[in-house]
Every structure is written in C-alpha cells, then in structure tokens.
Scaffold this active site. Sequence first.
Site, PDB file in Angstrom:
ATOM      1  N   GLU A   1      57.380  38.886  56.712  1.00  0.00           N
ATOM      2  CA  GLU A   1      56.617  40.127  56.823  1.00  0.00           C
ATOM      3  C   GLU A   1      56.241  40.452  58.265  1.00  0.00           C
ATOM      4  OE1 GLU A   1      54.074  41.575  53.591  1.00  0.00           O
ATOM      5  OE2 GLU A   1      52.441  40.829  54.836  1.00  0.00           O
ATOM      6  N   LYS A  52      53.463  42.382  60.192  1.00  0.00           N
ATOM      7  CA  LYS A  52      52.158  43.046  60.076  1.00  0.00           C
ATOM      8  C   LYS A  52      51.313  42.760  61.309  1.00  0.00           C
ATOM      9  CE  LYS A  52      49.899  39.722  56.967  1.00  0.00           C
ATOM     10  NZ  LYS A  52      49.266  39.467  55.683  1.00  0.00           N
ATOM     11  N   LYS A  82      55.943  47.996  52.432  1.00  0.00           N
ATOM     12  CA  LYS A  82      54.728  47.428  51.854  1.00  0.00           C
ATOM     13  C   LYS A  82      53.573  48.402  52.061  1.00  0.00           C
ATOM     14  CE  LYS A  82      53.764  43.174  50.821  1.00  0.00           C
ATOM     15  NZ  LYS A  82      52.738  42.308  51.365  1.00  0.00           N
ATOM     16  N   GLU A  92      53.273  43.312  41.725  1.00  0.00           N
ATOM     17  CA  GLU A  92      52.357  42.230  42.115  1.00  0.00           C
ATOM     18  C   GLU A  92      51.237  42.017  41.113  1.00  0.00           C
ATOM     19  OE1 GLU A  92      51.291  41.867  46.311  1.00  0.00           O
ATOM     20  OE2 GLU A  92      49.204  41.862  45.689  1.00  0.00           O
ATOM     21  N   ASN A 140      50.386  37.032  43.928  1.00  0.00           N
ATOM     22  CA  ASN A 140      49.694  36.920  45.198  1.00  0.00           C
ATOM     23  C   ASN A 140      48.708  35.754  45.141  1.00  0.00           C
ATOM     24  OD1 ASN A 140      48.688  37.360  47.710  1.00  0.00           O
ATOM     25  ND2 ASN A 140      48.147  39.512  47.391  1.00  0.00           N
ATOM     26  N   GLU A 142      53.497  34.858  46.885  1.00  0.00           N
ATOM     27  CA  GLU A 142      53.066  35.612  48.060  1.00  0.00           C
ATOM     28  C   GLU A 142      51.813  35.035  48.705  1.00  0.00           C
ATOM     29  OE1 GLU A 142      54.159  39.969  46.079  1.00  0.00           O
ATOM     30  OE2 GLU A 142      52.152  39.533  46.764  1.00  0.00           O
ATOM     31  N   SER A 143      51.810  35.051  50.021  1.00  0.00           N
ATOM     32  CA  SER A 143      50.597  34.808  50.825  1.00  0.00           C
ATOM     33  C   SER A 143      50.175  33.345  50.968  1.00  0.00           C
ATOM     34  CB  SER A 143      49.381  35.566  50.273  1.00  0.00           C
ATOM     35  OG  SER A 143      49.656  36.914  50.101  1.00  0.00           O
TER      36      SER A 143
HETATM   37  O1  LIG Z   1      50.118  36.794  55.742  1.00  0.00           O
HETATM   38  P1  LIG Z   1      50.340  35.995  54.516  1.00  0.00           P
HETATM   39  O2  LIG Z   1      49.144  35.242  54.061  1.00  0.00           O
HETATM   40  O3  LIG Z   1      51.551  35.101  54.674  1.00  0.00           O
HETATM   41  O4  LIG Z   1      50.676  37.026  53.323  1.00  0.00           O
HETATM   42  C1  LIG Z   1      51.813  37.854  53.350  1.00  0.00           C
HETATM   43  C2  LIG Z   1      51.769  38.825  52.168  1.00  0.00           C
HETATM   44  O5  LIG Z   1      51.906  38.087  50.995  1.00  0.00           O
HETATM   45  C3  LIG Z   1      50.474  39.641  52.169  1.00  0.00           C
HETATM   46  O6  LIG Z   1      50.463  40.412  53.321  1.00  0.00           O
HETATM   47  C4  LIG Z   1      50.323  40.527  50.946  1.00  0.00           C
HETATM   48  C5  LIG Z   1      50.631  40.203  49.690  1.00  0.00           C
HETATM   49  N1  LIG Z   1      50.370  41.208  48.847  1.00  0.00           N
HETATM   50  C6  LIG Z   1      49.857  42.233  49.546  1.00  0.00           C
HETATM   51  C7  LIG Z   1      49.442  43.489  49.139  1.00  0.00           C
HETATM   52  C8  LIG Z   1      49.003  44.351  50.089  1.00  0.00           C
HETATM   53  C9  LIG Z   1      48.927  43.972  51.418  1.00  0.00           C
HETATM   54  C10 LIG Z   1      49.350  42.733  51.845  1.00  0.00           C
HETATM   55  C11 LIG Z   1      49.808  41.848  50.899  1.00  0.00           C
END
Ligand SMILES: O=P(O)(O)OC[C@@H](O)[C@@H](O)c1c[nH]c2ccccc12
Length: 264
Positions: A58, A60, A120, A169, A190, A220-221
């Site tokens: 990603e 960002k 996104k 999601e 997520n 995710e994340s």
């Molecule tokens: O930076 P991270 O913790 O690796 O996460 C990425 C991504 O999963 C996260 O930006 C995200 C997951 N779902 C979302 C929904 C909206 C905005 C952002 C997100």
Amino acid sequence: MAETILETIAAHTRRRVEEDRRRLPLELLRDQCGQEGQAGGRRFLNALQGRGLGLICEVKKASPSKGILSEDFPYLDVARDYQAAGADCISCLTEPKWFLGSDQVFGDIRAAVSIPMLRKDFTVDEYQIYQARLLGAEAVLLICALLDTRTIARYLELCGELGLSAVVEAHDETELASAVSAGASIIGVNNRNLKDFSVDFATAARLRERIPPEVLYVAESGVTGPADVAELKRIGADAVLMGEVLMRAKDRAALLAALREAAK
Ligand SMILES: O=P(O)(O)OC[C@@H](O)[C@@H](O)c1c[nH]c2ccccc12
C-alpha cells in the site's frame, strides 16, 4: 454514542462525493467510463491467485491512527520499488483528509507501474466505483461496516459490469456473513479495528474458517515484518495487505525481499 472515526470519515466522504458530482454529474462520468477501453476484469484477483501468499503493498502518506507516515512521500519511487520487488498488487489510498491521498497520486502511480491497483477509498456511493474505473483501477474497497448487504451486492454487480474486482472488508462475524451473502469473491479481514484502531491477528485467525474456500482471503493491516507475514500465512490467508511498515522502511528493497521470502 460518540461518532466513530469510520463514521466521521464516511460522512466527510459523502460530502466530497457530492462536490465531485456537482463538478461532473454521474451521467457524464458514466459516458466517460463507456469510452474507456477494456477494463482490468479479473486481473486483480488473478494476480493474487495460486501464488502462495499474495502481497498487496500500500501507498499511503498518513493515517488517522498514526498521523504522517512519510514526510517527503516519494510515492512514485515507492510504487516502482513495490513492483520491482515482486508485489502482486498495489493499494493506493485516495482519501484526502485523513490519509492525505488523492486521485492525482493514484493516476501518477497508475501510469508508472503495470501491476493491478486497488483504489482504496471509503466507498459510500456508486459514483466512486465509476471514478475508480476511470482512474484505471482494477479494484475498489467495499467496507461492510458502511454498507448493508443489498448495497454491497448492488455494488459488486456494478463492479462486474465495469470490469473491476472488489475487496469486501469485514471485521467481525456479522460483517463477514454480509460479505459472503452479498457474493464477494475477495474478502479482506482488517486486523485493525477501525472503530478504536486496536490491532489483533486473532481476528484474521478466528474468521478464517468462516470464509468459503472459493473466496480469496486477504489479511489486512498491522504487519510489522517477515515474521508477521509468516504468521498470517500459517493462519491461512491467501494474501496480505500492508502499508505502514513499508512506508516507514529505511531500506524498502531489503524489507520487501524479506517479506517476499516469508510469503513463499
Ligand atoms: O498500514 P497497515 O497497518 O499495514 O495497514 C494497511 C491497510 O490494511 C490499511 O491501510 C487499511 C485496511 N483497511 C482499510 C480501510 C480504510 C483505510 C485503510 C485501511
């Protein structure tokens, strides 16, 4: 009850879409989409299938939970590094207020790389799905917490018509059930709770068994390094989506190589 950050962002996004619509009415946006060539179709999904663990990297600049992640934000270098290191797809935030994203950044990256891209954003209106198509995206994000099952199903149908994939999601059992019954073919769980920002891989593990085998499962994340990638693979994810760790990396190429290795 106090409004959650997700609701605040969604409300702001609705106003943003209204402004966009005033500038370019839906009918005209639709016409412009109609003049585009062949869409990505299943490119996003295909890129993640049969790969061991797929990597979605990603781009960002900032996030509501962490603030600015990259001061100078060399987004084209970042995206090119992702592609060179073997990322399967790129996710690019376009939400302007909390993530400091933009369609401009998305478009610049789109022109610089060839791998499939997820636009996104916080989808609250079909208008944004047409926008994504026009930007050259292969996929959009549909967040269950913001959309009821029928709306998700309707948006998935529109994505199909426009040749887009959708990452649907979910964050808990109810949202997951909604994603499945709406007919999602890619579901993202997520690990970060968008209501309070807490991160817990147990969410990805717990929800795994409820995801139908034919659905592509994206964790995710919250990935902090190769060990986390290995852990999410062990849990049974088909792909991981990660951003912060890459945006902050001093040596992105080395980190990406290690993450790719852990995903094998
Ligand atoms: O930076 P991270 O913790 O690796 O996460 C990425 C991504 O999963 C996260 O930006 C995200 C997951 N779902 C979302 C929904 C909206 C905005 C952002 C997100």
